[in-house]
Scaffold this active site. Sequence first.
Site, PDB file in Angstrom:
ATOM      1  CE  LYS A  22       6.938   0.625  11.661  1.00 25.85           C
ATOM      2  NZ  LYS A  22       6.093   1.107  10.559  1.00 25.85           N
ATOM      3  CG  ASN A  23       3.476   2.722  12.842  1.00 24.53           C
ATOM      4  OD1 ASN A  23       4.484   2.791  12.126  1.00 24.53           O
ATOM      5  ND2 ASN A  23       2.665   1.686  12.824  1.00 24.53           N
ATOM      6  NE  ARG A  93       1.819   2.041   1.052  1.00 25.66           N
ATOM      7  CZ  ARG A  93       0.982   2.890   1.621  1.00 25.66           C
ATOM      8  NH1 ARG A  93       1.094   3.154   2.919  1.00 25.66           N
ATOM      9  NH2 ARG A  93       0.055   3.498   0.941  1.00 25.66           N
ATOM     10  CB  CYS A 117       3.228  -2.754   0.733  1.00 23.15           C
ATOM     11  SG  CYS A 117       1.954  -2.874   1.978  1.00 23.15           S
ATOM     12  NE  ARG A 122      -1.005   0.198   3.701  1.00 21.64           N
ATOM     13  CZ  ARG A 122       0.107   0.057   4.420  1.00 21.64           C
ATOM     14  NH1 ARG A 122       0.931  -0.929   4.149  1.00 21.64           N
ATOM     15  NH2 ARG A 122       0.396   0.908   5.389  1.00 21.64           N
ATOM     16  N   PRO A 123      -4.173   2.637  -1.035  1.00 19.73           N
ATOM     17  CG  PRO A 123      -6.480   2.795  -1.377  1.00 19.73           C
ATOM     18  CD  PRO A 123      -5.421   1.830  -0.969  1.00 19.73           C
ATOM     19  CB  VAL A 124      -2.577   8.120  -0.535  1.00 16.62           C
ATOM     20  CG1 VAL A 124      -1.586   7.232   0.200  1.00 16.62           C
ATOM     21  CG2 VAL A 124      -2.127   8.374  -1.982  1.00 16.62           C
ATOM     22  CG  LEU A 126      -9.818   7.916   2.153  1.00 16.63           C
ATOM     23  CD1 LEU A 126     -10.056   7.033   3.363  1.00 16.63           C
ATOM     24  CD2 LEU A 126     -11.144   8.425   1.582  1.00 16.63           C
ATOM     25  CG  ASP A 307       0.099  -2.725  12.637  1.00 14.78           C
ATOM     26  OD1 ASP A 307       0.378  -1.550  12.911  1.00 14.78           O
ATOM     27  OD2 ASP A 307      -0.289  -3.092  11.516  1.00 14.78           O
ATOM     28  CB  VAL A 329      -7.400  -3.027   8.849  1.00 12.70           C
ATOM     29  CG1 VAL A 329      -6.698  -1.748   8.411  1.00 12.70           C
ATOM     30  CG2 VAL A 329      -8.112  -2.827  10.183  1.00 12.70           C
ATOM     31  NE  ARG A 399       9.874  -0.737   6.202  1.00 14.11           N
ATOM     32  CZ  ARG A 399       8.636  -0.674   5.701  1.00 14.11           C
ATOM     33  NH1 ARG A 399       8.191  -1.614   4.897  1.00 14.11           N
ATOM     34  NH2 ARG A 399       7.844   0.334   5.999  1.00 14.11           N
TER      35      ARG A 399
HETATM   36  C1  EPZ Z   1      -0.934   2.892   9.499  1.00 14.54           C
HETATM   37  O1  EPZ Z   1      -0.875   2.680   8.104  1.00 14.54           O
HETATM   38  C2  EPZ Z   1       0.276   2.171  10.079  1.00 14.54           C
HETATM   39  N1  EPZ Z   1       1.503   2.754   9.527  1.00 14.54           N
HETATM   40  C3  EPZ Z   1       0.205   0.678   9.737  1.00 14.54           C
HETATM   41  O2  EPZ Z   1       1.287   0.034  10.364  1.00 14.54           O
HETATM   42  C4  EPZ Z   1      -1.101   0.111  10.325  1.00 14.54           C
HETATM   43  O3  EPZ Z   1      -1.208  -1.247   9.965  1.00 14.54           O
HETATM   44  C5  EPZ Z   1      -2.291   0.895   9.766  1.00 14.54           C
HETATM   45  O4  EPZ Z   1      -2.131   2.318  10.053  1.00 14.54           O
HETATM   46  C6  EPZ Z   1      -3.620   0.450  10.380  1.00 14.54           C
HETATM   47  O5  EPZ Z   1      -3.569   0.594  11.768  1.00 14.54           O
HETATM   48  C7  EPZ Z   1       1.934   3.942  10.016  1.00 14.54           C
HETATM   49  O6  EPZ Z   1       1.328   4.540  10.907  1.00 14.54           O
HETATM   50  C8  EPZ Z   1       3.205   4.483   9.442  1.00 14.54           C
HETATM   51  P1  EPZ Z   1      -4.607   3.308   7.090  1.00 14.54           P
HETATM   52  P2  EPZ Z   1      -1.833   3.545   7.124  1.00 14.54           P
HETATM   53  O7  EPZ Z   1      -4.565   4.502   6.216  1.00 14.54           O
HETATM   54  O8  EPZ Z   1      -2.104   4.858   7.717  1.00 14.54           O
HETATM   55  C9  EPZ Z   1      -7.493   2.253   3.466  1.00 14.54           C
HETATM   56  C10 EPZ Z   1       3.163  -1.311  10.475  1.00 14.54           C
HETATM   57  O9  EPZ Z   1       3.188  -2.529  10.490  1.00 14.54           O
HETATM   58  N2  EPZ Z   1      -7.187   3.595   2.939  1.00 14.54           N
HETATM   59  O10 EPZ Z   1      -5.120   3.444   8.489  1.00 14.54           O
HETATM   60  O11 EPZ Z   1      -1.233   3.470   5.765  1.00 14.54           O
HETATM   61  C11 EPZ Z   1      -6.286   1.328   3.475  1.00 14.54           C
HETATM   62  O12 EPZ Z   1      -6.122   0.702   2.218  1.00 14.54           O
HETATM   63  C12 EPZ Z   1       2.259  -0.587   9.514  1.00 14.54           C
HETATM   64  O13 EPZ Z   1       3.814  -0.569  11.252  1.00 14.54           O
HETATM   65  C13 EPZ Z   1      -7.791   4.023   1.752  1.00 14.54           C
HETATM   66  O14 EPZ Z   1      -8.567   3.292   1.144  1.00 14.54           O
HETATM   67  O15 EPZ Z   1      -3.167   2.678   7.155  1.00 14.54           O
HETATM   68  C14 EPZ Z   1      -6.637   0.349   4.566  1.00 14.54           C
HETATM   69  O16 EPZ Z   1      -7.493  -0.648   4.035  1.00 14.54           O
HETATM   70  C15 EPZ Z   1       1.672  -1.541   8.505  1.00 14.54           C
HETATM   71  N3  EPZ Z   1      -7.512   5.268   1.279  1.00 14.54           N
HETATM   72  C16 EPZ Z   1      -7.430   1.192   5.574  1.00 14.54           C
HETATM   73  O17 EPZ Z   1      -7.838   2.370   4.860  1.00 14.54           O
HETATM   74  C17 EPZ Z   1      -6.646   6.122   1.934  1.00 14.54           C
HETATM   75  O18 EPZ Z   1      -6.432   7.256   1.458  1.00 14.54           O
HETATM   76  C18 EPZ Z   1      -6.611   1.632   6.784  1.00 14.54           C
HETATM   77  O19 EPZ Z   1      -5.401   2.157   6.305  1.00 14.54           O
HETATM   78  C19 EPZ Z   1      -6.042   5.677   3.128  1.00 14.54           C
HETATM   79  C20 EPZ Z   1      -6.330   4.418   3.624  1.00 14.54           C
END
Ligand code: EPZ
Length: 420
Positions: A22-23, A93, A117, A122-124, A126, A307, A329, A399
Amino acid sequence: MDKLLINGGIRLDGEIRIAGAKNSALPILAATLLTQETVEVCNLPHLYDITTMLELLGCMGVQPIIDEKLNVEVNSSTIKHFNAPYELVKTMRASILVLGPLLARYGEAEVALPGGCAIGSRPVNLHINALEAMGAQIAVEDGYIKARTDGRLKGAHIFMDLVTVTGTENVMMAATLADGITTIENAAREPEVVDLANCLIKMGAKIKGHGTDTIVIEGVKDLHGCSYSVMPDRIETGTYLIAAAATRGYIKVKDTRPDILESVLSKLEQVGADIKVGDNWIELDMHNQRPKSVSLRTAPYPAFPTDMQAQFTALNTIARGTGSITETVFENRFMHVHEMNRMGASIQVEGNTVIVEGVDHLKGAPVMATDLRASASLIIAGLVSDSETSVDRIYHIDRGYECIEEKLQLLGAKIRRVPS
Ligand code: EPZ
């Protein structure tokens, strides 16, 4: 809304095939926006999130053609607008993944800000900071990320404050069409990032260092179409291996990749599993032994994946001994713990660590799923419980897990879906 009814106490025993990841599929579908030519994406899993991403492309005027095997052909030359509406983004998301490609190819994008969620805020930030460093003008207002760029994005040297999977993916996609060279430091090393990079390279992108913490992308003028098959889902693979281990059973998972599951396989050996691997299969046998408790700490790849934290918590609830599980994480990824304690588990939460004291049995109970992986862990808890467990709100599970009850039935589980 449906729910799953599970009658536990049965050892899983059998073989299943693993679906596409999926990812990996989600960013690859977003990457089809980077070219006017046709991209064929194969081995897509049959999941709600994939349907949502196809719907999102559709609402922008891109009409994917889907064949009976769910192989998809996408040609984004018919695109009409560059908006990702809240109605779709709120259900997934990962819709944020269209931001980089739309900016890179069309110079504009309006993407609803993904809310938090169950597992965290889950901020964006970065994603946004990196794209601004590449010359994008971005405003966040009225719940939307409104981005535009005059001319091409510019290559930049970007240091990610945190390892972010989709953040790395968004920037890598945007950089493929930027003017100049982009270096992403502290990049995510997840296999799904590598799969996306391999697809982009097949489309003509110039990328080096994918799979390491420094990715270098030399922008090109255009990308062309290609046909790409999505890698197997390592999280689905691990979930079924853990379910077989928790039930003292046997499983052979096929169409998968053992080389990207090293941290998980080593933990499974610690619980006492007998593991054999081939090029595209993994065999696990507990020889009917009760698993031993393990301790682990989640972190970005290649460390133990967040995960699979909930699934290992479920295994620890009935294992021999006491294990501690630390989540580094996400800030709120223990929602499954309270539901498991209602089933007779003995789990204490201490900050971002849970201490799990193994008990002999869990008791079936009505429980509620809160996020994708927590749902899977509650199903595992149901499989190792006496009597019946009902898991409600299983749209979370649909999902991310293809035909979960059919695959578990193939393994001998007594599980069925009923309307709730
Ligand atoms: C990806 O989410 C995966 N989703 C998630 O899988 C997975 O748990 C996660 O990576 C960690 O491996 C997809 O690939 C679609 P991150 P993502 O950005 O990219 C913080 C599942 O179950 N952060 O790596 O959203 C964030 O809050 C899902 O399939 C910021 O602060 O995760 C977290 O604490 C759940 N600012 C950490 O970084 C940002 O701009 C890692 O998040 C981005 C992230």
